[in-house]
Motif scaffolding. Structure first.
Motif, mmCIF file in Angstrom:
data_model
loop_
_atom_site.group_PDB
_atom_site.id
_atom_site.type_symbol
_atom_site.label_atom_id
_atom_site.label_comp_id
_atom_site.label_asym_id
_atom_site.label_seq_id
_atom_site.Cartn_x
_atom_site.Cartn_y
_atom_site.Cartn_z
ATOM 1 N N ILE A 194 0.846 -1.206 0.000
ATOM 2 C CA ILE A 194 0.000 0.000 0.000
ATOM 3 C C ILE A 194 0.874 1.247 0.000
ATOM 4 O O ILE A 194 0.632 2.196 -0.761
ATOM 5 C CB ILE A 194 -0.951 -0.003 1.220
ATOM 6 N N SER A 195 1.898 1.248 0.814
ATOM 7 C CA SER A 195 2.800 2.403 0.870
ATOM 8 C C SER A 195 3.514 2.615 -0.460
ATOM 9 O O SER A 195 3.644 3.745 -0.928
ATOM 10 C CB SER A 195 3.833 2.221 1.972
ATOM 11 N N ARG A 196 3.949 1.549 -1.089
ATOM 12 C CA ARG A 196 4.622 1.669 -2.391
ATOM 13 C C ARG A 196 3.679 2.201 -3.458
ATOM 14 O O ARG A 196 4.078 2.981 -4.316
ATOM 15 C CB ARG A 196 5.186 0.320 -2.827
ATOM 16 N N TYR A 197 2.433 1.762 -3.415
ATOM 17 C CA TYR A 197 1.452 2.247 -4.375
ATOM 18 C C TYR A 197 1.306 3.765 -4.273
ATOM 19 O O TYR A 197 1.309 4.477 -5.279
ATOM 20 C CB TYR A 197 0.097 1.559 -4.152
ATOM 21 N N TYR A 198 1.176 4.255 -3.051
ATOM 22 C CA TYR A 198 0.998 5.694 -2.856
ATOM 23 C C TYR A 198 2.270 6.477 -3.182
ATOM 24 O O TYR A 198 2.197 7.630 -3.581
ATOM 25 C CB TYR A 198 0.516 5.995 -1.434
ATOM 26 N N GLU A 199 3.426 5.862 -3.014
ATOM 27 C CA GLU A 199 4.671 6.529 -3.377
ATOM 28 C C GLU A 199 4.803 6.686 -4.886
ATOM 29 O O GLU A 199 5.401 7.640 -5.366
ATOM 30 C CB GLU A 199 5.874 5.739 -2.848
ATOM 31 N N LYS A 200 4.244 5.756 -5.643
ATOM 32 C CA LYS A 200 4.356 5.786 -7.100
ATOM 33 C C LYS A 200 3.304 6.662 -7.773
ATOM 34 O O LYS A 200 3.375 6.894 -8.971
ATOM 35 C CB LYS A 200 4.271 4.365 -7.653
ATOM 36 N N LEU A 201 2.336 7.144 -7.023
ATOM 37 C CA LEU A 201 1.323 8.035 -7.607
ATOM 38 C C LEU A 201 1.972 9.344 -8.044
ATOM 39 O O LEU A 201 2.975 9.770 -7.482
ATOM 40 C CB LEU A 201 0.248 8.359 -6.569
ATOM 41 N N PRO A 202 1.383 10.007 -9.053
ATOM 42 C CA PRO A 202 1.896 11.334 -9.415
ATOM 43 C C PRO A 202 1.747 12.295 -8.230
ATOM 44 O O PRO A 202 0.831 12.165 -7.420
ATOM 45 C CB PRO A 202 0.981 11.767 -10.565
ATOM 46 N N LYS A 203 2.650 13.237 -8.145
ATOM 47 C CA LYS A 203 2.612 14.210 -7.050
ATOM 48 C C LYS A 203 1.361 15.087 -7.180
ATOM 49 O O LYS A 203 0.852 15.312 -8.281
ATOM 50 C CB LYS A 203 3.861 15.093 -7.082
ATOM 51 N N PRO A 204 0.853 15.597 -6.057
ATOM 52 C CA PRO A 204 -0.355 16.424 -6.102
ATOM 53 C C PRO A 204 -0.240 17.645 -7.020
ATOM 54 O O PRO A 204 -1.223 18.027 -7.662
ATOM 55 C CB PRO A 204 -0.544 16.855 -4.643
ATOM 56 N N THR A 205 0.951 18.234 -7.119
ATOM 57 C CA THR A 205 1.099 19.397 -8.001
ATOM 58 C C THR A 205 0.915 18.998 -9.463
ATOM 59 O O THR A 205 0.318 19.754 -10.243
ATOM 60 C CB THR A 205 2.475 20.060 -7.824
ATOM 61 N N LEU A 206 1.411 17.824 -9.841
ATOM 62 C CA LEU A 206 1.235 17.365 -11.213
ATOM 63 C C LEU A 206 -0.225 17.022 -11.502
ATOM 64 O O LEU A 206 -0.737 17.313 -12.583
ATOM 65 C CB LEU A 206 2.129 16.157 -11.490
ATOM 66 N N LEU A 207 -0.908 16.430 -10.529
ATOM 67 C CA LEU A 207 -2.327 16.147 -10.689
ATOM 68 C C LEU A 207 -3.139 17.431 -10.817
ATOM 69 O O LEU A 207 -4.025 17.539 -11.668
ATOM 70 C CB LEU A 207 -2.842 15.316 -9.508
ATOM 71 N N ALA A 208 -2.823 18.415 -9.978
ATOM 72 C CA ALA A 208 -3.553 19.682 -10.011
ATOM 73 C C ALA A 208 -3.308 20.436 -11.313
ATOM 74 O O ALA A 208 -4.228 21.025 -11.885
ATOM 75 C CB ALA A 208 -3.152 20.550 -8.817
ATOM 76 N N THR A 209 -2.077 20.413 -11.796
ATOM 77 C CA THR A 209 -1.762 21.079 -13.057
ATOM 78 C C THR A 209 -2.497 20.414 -14.208
ATOM 79 O O THR A 209 -3.036 21.098 -15.089
ATOM 80 C CB THR A 209 -0.240 21.066 -13.314
ATOM 81 N N GLN A 210 -2.552 19.102 -14.199
ATOM 82 C CA GLN A 210 -3.276 18.365 -15.239
ATOM 83 C C GLN A 210 -4.754 18.730 -15.215
ATOM 84 O O GLN A 210 -5.362 18.974 -16.257
ATOM 85 C CB GLN A 210 -3.080 16.865 -15.039
ATOM 86 N N GLU A 211 -5.347 18.771 -14.027
ATOM 87 C CA GLU A 211 -6.750 19.149 -13.894
ATOM 88 C C GLU A 211 -6.987 20.569 -14.399
ATOM 89 O O GLU A 211 -7.975 20.833 -15.071
ATOM 90 C CB GLU A 211 -7.198 19.053 -12.435
ATOM 91 N N PHE A 212 -6.085 21.480 -14.056
ATOM 92 C CA PHE A 212 -6.233 22.875 -14.464
ATOM 93 C C PHE A 212 -6.153 23.004 -15.987
ATOM 94 O O PHE A 212 -6.945 23.729 -16.595
ATOM 95 C CB PHE A 212 -5.157 23.740 -13.805
ATOM 96 N N GLU A 213 -5.217 22.293 -16.606
ATOM 97 C CA GLU A 213 -5.073 22.360 -18.060
ATOM 98 C C GLU A 213 -6.280 21.766 -18.774
ATOM 99 O O GLU A 213 -6.649 22.232 -19.850
ATOM 100 C CB GLU A 213 -3.805 21.628 -18.506
ATOM 101 N N GLU A 214 -6.895 20.751 -18.185
ATOM 102 C CA GLU A 214 -8.070 20.128 -18.793
ATOM 103 C C GLU A 214 -9.350 20.906 -18.510
ATOM 104 O O GLU A 214 -10.399 20.581 -19.048
ATOM 105 C CB GLU A 214 -8.217 18.692 -18.290
ATOM 106 N N GLY A 215 -9.278 21.913 -17.642
ATOM 107 C CA GLY A 215 -10.454 22.706 -17.310
ATOM 108 C C GLY A 215 -11.354 22.053 -16.285
ATOM 109 O O GLY A 215 -12.540 22.373 -16.202
ATOM 110 N N ASN A 216 -10.812 21.152 -15.481
ATOM 111 C CA ASN A 216 -11.599 20.442 -14.472
ATOM 112 C C ASN A 216 -11.551 21.092 -13.095
ATOM 113 O O ASN A 216 -12.070 20.526 -12.142
ATOM 114 C CB ASN A 216 -11.113 18.991 -14.362
ATOM 115 N N VAL A 217 -10.937 22.255 -12.992
ATOM 116 C CA VAL A 217 -10.852 22.954 -11.710
ATOM 117 C C VAL A 217 -11.805 24.141 -11.747
ATOM 118 O O VAL A 217 -11.719 24.995 -12.626
ATOM 119 C CB VAL A 217 -9.409 23.436 -11.436
ATOM 120 N N TYR A 218 -12.734 24.169 -10.780
ATOM 121 C CA TYR A 218 -13.636 25.307 -10.677
ATOM 122 C C TYR A 218 -12.972 26.362 -9.810
ATOM 123 O O TYR A 218 -12.491 26.074 -8.724
ATOM 124 C CB TYR A 218 -14.967 24.897 -10.040
ATOM 125 N N TRP A 219 -12.922 27.581 -10.312
ATOM 126 C CA TRP A 219 -12.361 28.690 -9.552
ATOM 127 C C TRP A 219 -13.133 29.948 -9.911
ATOM 128 O O TRP A 219 -13.763 30.045 -10.958
ATOM 129 C CB TRP A 219 -10.867 28.874 -9.841
#
Length: 109
Positions: free
Chosen positions: A75-100
């Motif tokens: 479980i710990s290894r799985y979470y370590e291999k996930l993309p970092k939150p900043t990369l996830l947030a940037t991807q969401e922002f570029e796709e227009g999935n972030v409401y602001w």
């Protein structure tokens, strides 16, 4: 959000910063939006991880040797291999999935 289905890169990616400021018109505002979303995603991931690891918690006060649990390590290894939150947030922002919204613009209207 299902993080394992995200198409965000796992490694750092060079980006054109002008693409990030298309929606807001201001790169600093875009970075602030992305950073707030990254904090939210990081909190969600941490909460999920803590909930899954809570099953393995030991409440013994004895000084016994703690044996490593294979499932806990996976479980710990799985979470370590996930993309970092900043990369996830940037991807969401570029796709227009972030409401602001900008409260200063709401007051003017």
């Amino acid at each position: 959000m299902d993080y394992k289905k995200s198409k965000a890169p796992v490694n750092t990616v060079t980006r054109n910063i002008m693409d990030l400021c298309d929606e807001t018109g201001n790169i600093y505002e875009s970075v602030a939006i992305i950073s707030k979303r990254a904090n939210q995603i990081g909190a969600e991931i941490k909460q999920d991880l803590n909930k899954k690891l809570q099953e393995f918690a030991s409440y013994n006060d004895a000084l016994e040797e703690v044996f490593e649990n294979r499932e806990q390590i996976e479980i710990s290894r799985y979470y370590e291999k996930l993309p970092k939150p900043t990369l996830l947030a940037t991807q969401e922002f570029e796709e227009g999935n972030v409401y602001w919204r900008d409260p200063s613009l709401d007051k003017e209207e």
